[in-house]
Write an enzyme that holds these catalytic residues in place. Structure first.
Site, PDB file in Angstrom:
ATOM      1  CG  HIS A 100      37.084  33.369  37.823  1.00 11.71           C
ATOM      2  ND1 HIS A 100      35.761  33.395  37.434  1.00 11.71           N
ATOM      3  CD2 HIS A 100      37.620  34.520  37.350  1.00 11.71           C
ATOM      4  CE1 HIS A 100      35.511  34.497  36.762  1.00 11.71           C
ATOM      5  NE2 HIS A 100      36.620  35.206  36.693  1.00 11.71           N
ATOM      6  CG  ASP A 118      29.494  35.294  38.108  1.00  9.40           C
ATOM      7  OD1 ASP A 118      29.149  36.348  38.702  1.00  9.40           O
ATOM      8  OD2 ASP A 118      28.718  34.349  37.869  1.00  9.40           O
TER       9      ASP A 118
END
Length: 508
Positions: free
Chosen positions: A478, A482
């Site tokens: 992350h 995304d």
């Protein structure tokens, strides 16, 4: 002291004379390696020829305790010696390896570049070869030991060595006769004094290590004083480490197994089962998994799950197999998934990248080196197929088969494991619908696919029909990716699997 002065005089004043070997004496240890050493049983003496061919004779009225020849000419003689064979650097960043097995034993004659052992690093299994030709003198490790890079694996008696390694017995008890030099051959010293330790096999050394017995304290009963398994057990019994078997129990057991009458018909009911804890040391790829997963657990993950209809993929695989003319090729679903994955990566290159957390840089990889997680008897390993974007499905099938066989044989090379850009874990080959994989750092994405199973599906008109459904779970870093990017990528990959004709259309 007199010998030293004469030697200096010879070097300065008689430089044009013939070179002669002269023994010099010293009570202090010699700081430099020596070529040979001698002991005089008679008063030391030496003769020299001066530049005028006059003979000069020296006779010393005392006995020499230690003598060393100091001559450049003697260093040129082809004398043998014991040489150390260390564990060489097997790859970048490798600090230690596990010794898997020996190809040689103590006393074996080996040739130059002959494989002597097999070791396993964090990345691959490697054969170590000998740089010397000679005889194995002493093996220092047993299979299962962890050896650090640079440590000595074994000692070899090599006739090609220039400077021999000498034992303390030879230093204290060299010999010299009136007729000339009588130097003990180093090979005889190897047999009688066993340079480097006692004679024993690695299995016996491992047994002594298990019982915490110093093998150097054991008097061997084998040939040339070799320590046998029975010697280790006898020593362990004498020190109270283990208990000697009962004589009555042995005789009773003997009669029972030989068909005689059993003295204790209810002995089976008196058997006491012992359940003890066992400590297992992680080796090889398992040690690597500890390190890599510990680092991966610190990275912020998120997972994206979806289902893919594989009806067309099932038909495609059946068509490949029906038209297969090569008996060595077995078609599966995985090569087509790998190729379609590469096609999707071309549109979303961020999924095929590596992250450098020190410089905060993302490296978009040009090659699609897709790693395939494989469960082997030696642990989890992830070899990768290089440049998938340039390979056909048939070429991927053959390369995948090669890597699988090497993994099962524990013969993967460092090049097969290094350089991956994204990982595919086929947990469906074992069982399960889907999993939540952890990243294979420094990669930023990993995909776990479940097994393909027939499940009921609803059509747009409400009718129910069977479909071959596969669940996929994409794990992503992350810090780089995304959810929207991963979702779009998965949709792209999904359409190539559900409609293979699109794969053929876009394939280069």
């Amino acid at each position: 002291m007199i010998g030293r002065r004469i030697l200096i005089l010879q070097k300065r004043s008689w430089s044009s004379a013939r070179r002669c070997l002269y023994p010099y004496t010293s009570q202090a240890p010699n700081p430099n390696p020596v070529v040979s050493q001698l002991d005089f049983s008679v008063p030391a003496s030496a003769s020299f020829l001066s530049t005028g061919n006059r003979s000069i004779h020296f006779n010393f009225p005392y006995t020499v305790n230690r003598c060393f020849f100091s001559s450049h000419a003697l260093a040129d003689l082809p004398v043998g010696g014991i040489v150390d064979v260390p564990l060489a650097q097997t790859g970048e960043g490798i600090a230690e390896c596990e010794l898997l097995k020996w190809f040689v034993q103590e006393g074996d004659q080996i040739e130059e570049f002959q494989p002597i052992c097999e070791v396993q690093s964090d990345k691959a299994t490697i054969e170590i070869t000998s740089r010397y030709k000679g005889k194995v003198a002493h093996i220092l490790y047993v299979p299962g030991d962890i050896v650090k890079v640079g440590e000595t694996l074994l000692k070899i008696f090599s006739e090609e060595a220039q400077v021999p390694t000498l034992t303390s017995d030879v230093l204290e008890n060299p010999t010299l006769t009136r007729d000339g030099l009588n130097v003990k051959p180093l090979d005889s010293e190897l047999k009688t004094n066993n340079i480097g330790g006692v004679l024993s096999t690695p299995a016996v050394r491992n047994l002594a290590k298990q019982h915490s017995v110093d093998i150097n304290d054991i008097e061997g009963s084998g040939k040339d004083g070799r320590v046998l398994k029975e010697d280790v057990l006898r020593c362990a019994v004498q020190k109270g480490i283990i208990q000697a078997p009962s004589a009555s129990l042995t005789s009773d057991s003997g009669r029972h197994f030989l068909g005689g009458e059993e003295d204790h018909p209810h002995a089976s009911g008196e058997v006491q089962w012992s359940y003890e804890d066992e400590t297992v040391t992680l080796r090889g790829f398992q040690r690597t998994m500890v390190k890599s997963m510990s680092m991966a657990a610190k990275v912020p993950h998120f997972h994206y799950v979806d289902e893919i209809n594989c009806d067309a993929l099932v038909e495609l695989k059946a068509s490949f197999q029906n038209n297969n003319k090569d008996p060595d090729v077995k078609h599966t679903f995985l090569p087509s998934m790998i190729k379609s994955l590469s096609m999707a990566l071309s549109k979303y290159p961020l999924m095929n990248s590596c992250f450098n957390d020190e410089s905060l840089e993302v490296i978009l990889k040009g090659s699609h080196n897709i790693g395939i997680a494989m469960a082997t008897p030696y642990g989890l390993v992830v070899p990768n197929i290089k440049n998938v974007q340039s390979l056909s499905i048939l070429e991927i099938t053959k390369e995948l088969s090669r890597l699988q066989q090497l993994a099962l044989d524990n013969k993967l090379n460092p090049a097969d494991i290094c350089g991956g850009t994204i990982t595919l874990s086929n947990i469906g080959a074992i069982g399960g619908k889907f999993g939540s994989p952890l990243l294979n750092l420094p990669e930023v994405s990993i995909i776990a696919i479940g097994r393909i199973q027939k499940v009921p599906q609803f059509a747009d008109d409400g009718n129910i029909f069977p479909a071959s459904i596969m669940t996929v779970n994409i794990g992503a870093d992350h810090r780089v990716l995304d959810g929207a990017t991963v979702a779009r990528f998965c949709n792209e990959w999904k359409q190539f699997i559900e409609k293979p004709e699109l794969l053929m259309l876009h394939m280069k």
